[in-house]
Design a protein around this motif. Structure first.
Motif, PDB file in Angstrom:
ATOM      1  N   ARG A 282       0.893  -1.263   0.092  1.00 13.58           N
ATOM      2  CA  ARG A 282       0.125   0.003   0.024  1.00 13.58           C
ATOM      3  C   ARG A 282       0.899   1.094   0.092  1.00 13.58           C
ATOM      4  NH1 ARG A 282      -5.211   0.097   2.218  1.00 13.58           N
ATOM      5  NH2 ARG A 282      -4.688  -1.700   3.300  1.00 13.58           N
ATOM      6  N   SER A 283       1.885   1.485   0.961  1.00 11.17           N
ATOM      7  CA  SER A 283       2.788   2.576   0.815  1.00 11.17           C
ATOM      8  C   SER A 283       3.605   2.598  -0.388  1.00 11.17           C
ATOM      9  CB  SER A 283       3.703   2.173   2.110  1.00 11.17           C
ATOM     10  OG  SER A 283       4.992   3.288   2.159  1.00 11.17           O
ATOM     11  N   ALA A 284       3.916   1.448  -0.924  1.00  9.98           N
ATOM     12  CA  ALA A 284       4.717   1.624  -2.557  1.00  9.98           C
ATOM     13  C   ALA A 284       3.782   2.227  -3.756  1.00  9.98           C
ATOM     14  CB  ALA A 284       5.414   0.483  -3.001  1.00  9.98           C
ATOM     15  N   LEU A 285       2.671   1.538  -3.424  1.00 10.44           N
ATOM     16  CA  LEU A 285       1.559   2.335  -4.705  1.00 10.44           C
ATOM     17  C   LEU A 285       0.952   3.475  -4.339  1.00 10.44           C
ATOM     18  CD1 LEU A 285      -0.578  -1.362  -4.979  1.00 10.44           C
ATOM     19  CD2 LEU A 285       1.274  -0.539  -6.592  1.00 10.44           C
TER      20      LEU A 285
ATOM     21  N   LEU B  81     -11.039  10.586  -7.618  1.00 14.94           N
ATOM     22  CA  LEU B  81     -11.316   9.133  -7.789  1.00 14.94           C
ATOM     23  C   LEU B  81     -10.576   8.530  -8.793  1.00 14.94           C
ATOM     24  CD1 LEU B  81     -15.186   9.261  -7.805  1.00 14.94           C
ATOM     25  CD2 LEU B  81     -13.646   7.984  -6.136  1.00 14.94           C
ATOM     26  N   PHE B  82     -10.304   9.387  -9.815  1.00 13.80           N
ATOM     27  CA  PHE B  82      -9.551   8.763 -11.218  1.00 13.80           C
ATOM     28  C   PHE B  82      -8.000   8.637 -10.504  1.00 13.80           C
ATOM     29  CE2 PHE B  82     -12.302  11.323 -14.328  1.00 13.80           C
ATOM     30  CZ  PHE B  82     -12.952  10.276 -14.583  1.00 13.80           C
ATOM     31  N   ALA B  83      -7.640   9.286  -9.756  1.00 16.72           N
ATOM     32  CA  ALA B  83      -6.281   9.268  -9.033  1.00 16.72           C
ATOM     33  C   ALA B  83      -5.988   7.925  -8.284  1.00 16.72           C
ATOM     34  CB  ALA B  83      -5.788  10.610  -8.402  1.00 16.72           C
ATOM     35  N   ARG B  84      -6.884   7.406  -7.941  1.00 21.56           N
ATOM     36  CA  ARG B  84      -6.714   6.211  -7.033  1.00 21.56           C
ATOM     37  C   ARG B  84      -6.386   4.996  -7.890  1.00 21.56           C
ATOM     38  NH1 ARG B  84     -12.076   5.188  -3.581  1.00 21.56           N
ATOM     39  NH2 ARG B  84     -10.927   3.488  -3.131  1.00 21.56           N
ATOM     40  N   PHE B  85      -6.747   4.950  -9.088  1.00 21.94           N
ATOM     41  CA  PHE B  85      -6.777   3.714  -9.982  1.00 21.94           C
ATOM     42  C   PHE B  85      -5.127   3.531 -10.401  1.00 21.94           C
ATOM     43  CE2 PHE B  85     -11.030   4.729 -10.950  1.00 21.94           C
ATOM     44  CZ  PHE B  85     -11.702   3.501 -10.924  1.00 21.94           C
ATOM     45  N   LEU B  86      -4.598   2.374 -10.177  1.00 30.34           N
ATOM     46  CA  LEU B  86      -3.422   2.045 -10.567  1.00 30.34           C
ATOM     47  C   LEU B  86      -3.001   2.579 -12.017  1.00 30.34           C
ATOM     48  CD1 LEU B  86      -2.840  -1.423  -8.832  1.00 30.34           C
ATOM     49  CD2 LEU B  86      -2.655   0.839  -7.655  1.00 30.34           C
ATOM     50  N   GLY B  87      -3.715   2.237 -12.904  1.00 28.09           N
ATOM     51  CA  GLY B  87      -3.492   2.597 -14.091  1.00 28.09           C
ATOM     52  C   GLY B  87      -3.170   4.216 -14.332  1.00 28.09           C
ATOM     53  N   HIS B  88      -3.878   5.095 -13.316  1.00 29.55           N
ATOM     54  CA  HIS B  88      -3.629   6.601 -13.445  1.00 29.55           C
ATOM     55  C   HIS B  88      -2.257   6.711 -12.482  1.00 29.55           C
ATOM     56  CE1 HIS B  88      -4.045  10.897 -12.083  1.00 29.55           C
ATOM     57  NE2 HIS B  88      -4.820  10.828 -13.284  1.00 29.55           N
ATOM     58  N   GLN B  89      -1.964   6.088 -11.785  1.00 23.91           N
ATOM     59  CA  GLN B  89      -0.723   6.420 -10.973  1.00 23.91           C
ATOM     60  C   GLN B  89       0.613   5.978 -11.263  1.00 23.91           C
ATOM     61  OE1 GLN B  89      -2.681   4.400  -7.221  1.00 23.91           O
ATOM     62  NE2 GLN B  89      -1.994   6.335  -6.260  1.00 23.91           N
ATOM     63  N   HIS B  90       0.466   4.800 -12.079  1.00 23.81           N
ATOM     64  CA  HIS B  90       1.846   4.175 -12.545  1.00 23.81           C
ATOM     65  C   HIS B  90       1.989   3.578 -14.160  1.00 23.81           C
ATOM     66  CE1 HIS B  90       2.531   4.414  -8.159  1.00 23.81           C
ATOM     67  NE2 HIS B  90       1.437   3.664  -8.027  1.00 23.81           N
ATOM     68  N   GLN B  91       3.023   3.133 -14.379  1.00 24.74           N
ATOM     69  CA  GLN B  91       2.980   2.412 -15.738  1.00 24.74           C
ATOM     70  C   GLN B  91       3.103   0.982 -15.203  1.00 24.74           C
ATOM     71  OE1 GLN B  91       6.447   3.003 -18.378  1.00 24.74           O
ATOM     72  NE2 GLN B  91       6.771   5.286 -17.433  1.00 24.74           N
ATOM     73  N   ILE B  92       2.219   0.180 -15.914  1.00 20.46           N
ATOM     74  CA  ILE B  92       2.148  -1.211 -15.486  1.00 20.46           C
ATOM     75  C   ILE B  92       2.322  -2.098 -16.452  1.00 20.46           C
ATOM     76  CG2 ILE B  92       0.277  -2.681 -14.376  1.00 20.46           C
ATOM     77  CD1 ILE B  92      -0.789  -0.358 -12.890  1.00 20.46           C
ATOM     78  N   GLU B  93       2.747  -3.272 -16.373  1.00 18.13           N
ATOM     79  CA  GLU B  93       2.883  -4.333 -17.225  1.00 18.13           C
ATOM     80  C   GLU B  93       2.544  -5.716 -16.551  1.00 18.13           C
ATOM     81  OE1 GLU B  93       6.264  -5.246 -19.321  1.00 18.13           O
ATOM     82  OE2 GLU B  93       7.668  -5.589 -17.511  1.00 18.13           O
ATOM     83  N   HIS B  94       1.941  -6.633 -16.869  1.00 14.86           N
ATOM     84  CA  HIS B  94       1.845  -7.953 -16.518  1.00 14.86           C
ATOM     85  C   HIS B  94       2.685  -8.906 -17.369  1.00 14.86           C
ATOM     86  CE1 HIS B  94      -0.103 -11.584 -14.929  1.00 14.86           C
ATOM     87  NE2 HIS B  94       0.001 -11.947 -16.088  1.00 14.86           N
ATOM     88  N   THR B  95       3.493  -9.898 -16.517  1.00 16.08           N
ATOM     89  CA  THR B  95       4.248 -10.701 -17.074  1.00 16.08           C
ATOM     90  C   THR B  95       4.060 -12.125 -16.198  1.00 16.08           C
ATOM     91  OG1 THR B  95       6.271 -10.268 -15.492  1.00 16.08           O
ATOM     92  CG2 THR B  95       6.110  -9.326 -18.045  1.00 16.08           C
TER      93      THR B  95
END
Length: 423
Positions: free
Chosen positions: A150-153, A189-203
């Motif tokens: 939670r702290s990192a995100l 609200l938008f700012a809470r989504f991980l896609g708004h906060q960070h670059q994300i990839e799934h591997t």
């Protein structure tokens, strides 16, 4: 004995420029072990190490339970946002506003209080999936892991890799609500989504093959693989035009054309774009599989990719694939639902970007136009562009649909152009 190294043969290999990669700021893994156990692991520069090692916890959640919750979240986005129908005092649908969030890409003219209620519902579901389903538990190990994650995100602009056996719509999940933020605003609200906060990839199940450096072509080779009947009232024609500017563009509209080119050992593309319908079909007794259909309607799936590319895995085929077809980026129910993306990566693709829900055509075309235009400039990575677009559409168009695009690998994929020129 005194030793003097006179030659280090490995040094030349370790420092080949094309093999240099920047590790993500945060790497989170969820491994499915025997007996249906889930082991969570976390490391990276954005989270403090404990005694020089990674964070680790065995979770109480079960894989089937988590997969089911993820599928429900994706269905929730479709039912409560895409298919949202405002009504009058008697509950009757307003004739002048039929499915307003699906028929237009730009929602800035829609009532913001109405948007706030719907997006708040999506955010609540995204937070619950992450913290109440996947990371629930009151044992010390789980509590510690949850606190550090939670702290990192809560930081901004990280490069996050979910290297996981669990396929979840990561960019649609949400960090916990910040008590200091104004929950009354749509932007909060938008700012809470991980896609708004960070670059994300799934591997986790497929990795791009590492080979010798490729020669940068004078003009990028791209392709448009589409059903000509899809999106006639959208900006699809502008996307097709953008693909042809300063490139060598191949257009395919039938299954036979896909088979002809994907079976060619010399296939060499930097960007492969699909604009068509995607659907799941039965594969009894195995799970349903995702298929794409071009104009002729013949299904093309991950098995087709394997059949055509299995003997050409070490070829020049290294594209970023934009699968702009419904569900094509889905990571919801099981690994089988992302089988097409996995096969593309295993057989050469740097990464696969696609929607994780049934995406409205109006928004899908708008997203593709922005992504293709920016990626062909060769100035930014796919992860950075996807992150910028998620924020762009939230801020300017007042829609969360940019968070519903998922990147399967390819966060650092970038189009190399001769002389650093732009399209």
């Amino acid at each position: 004995m005194t030793t003097r190294v006179v030659q280090d043969p490995s040094d030349g290999f370790r420092f080949l420029p094309h093999l240099e990669t920047e590790p993500p700021d945060l790497r989170v893994s969820f491994d499915v072990l025997g007996g249906g156990r889930i082991r969570a692991r976390m490391s990276g520069t954005s989270v403090p190490a404990l005694k020089g090692t990674e964070h680790k916890a065995d979770l109480s959640a079960q894989p089937d339970e988590v997969h089911g919750a993820a599928a429900r979240l994706c269905a929730r986005w479709k039912e409560r946002f895409v298919d949202f129908q405002p009504g009058d005092d008697q509950g009757r649908g307003l004739r002048d506003r039929r499915r307003p969030y699906a028929t237009a890409a730009d929602l800035s003219a829609e009532p913001e209080d109405e948007l706030h209620r719907v997006v708040a519902d999506l955010a609540r579901g995204g937070e619950s999936l992450l913290f109440d389903t996947l990371l629930r538990g009151d044992d010390v190990g789980t509590e510690t892991f949850r606190t550090y994650l939670r702290s990192a995100l809560s930081q901004e602009g990280l490069r996050v890799r979910f290297d996981s056996d669990l396929h979840l719509p990561w960019s649609m999940l949400c960090a916990a609500e910040d008590s200091t933020a104004s929950a009354e605003t749509l932007d909060a609200l938008f700012a809470r989504f991980l896609g708004h906060q960070h670059q994300i990839e799934h591997t986790g199940d497929a990795y791009a093959w590492i080979g010798p450096p490729l020669t940068v072509p004078q003009q990028p080779a791209v392709s448009l693989n589409h059903d000509v009947r899809v999106g006639r009232r959208t900006r699809a024609d502008e996307v097709a035009k953008a693909l042809t500017e300063g490139t060598e563009c191949t257009v395919r509209t039938t299954y036979e054309e896909l088979v002809r080119d994907f079976g060619n050992a010399d296939l060499d593309e930097q960007l492969t774009y699909f604009w068509c319908h995607g659907e799941f079909i039965g594969n009894e007794p195995e799970p349903h599989v995702l298929v794409l259909r071009l104009t002729d309607g013949t299904p093309f799936d991950g098995h087709s990719v394997r059949e055509l590319r299995a003997r050409h895995r070490h070829s020049r085929f290294r594209p970023l694939v934009l699968l702009n077809a419904c569900h094509s980026g889905i990571t919801g129910a099981s690994a089988d639902r992302s089988f097409l993306g996995r096969m593309l990566i295993e057989h050469g693709a740097q990464g696969v970007l696609g929607p994780q829900i049934a995406m409205p055509q109006a928004f899908a075309a708008e997203y593709a136009l922005e992504f293709v235009t920016r990626y062909l400039r060769g100035k930014a990575t796919a992860g950075r562009i996807a992150h910028e677009l998620a924020r762009h559409f939230a801020a300017q168009y007042r829609t969360p649909l940019g968070f519903a695009y998922g990147l399967h690998g390819g966060m650092d994929a970038r189009l190399d152009r001769t002389g650093g020129g732009e399209a």
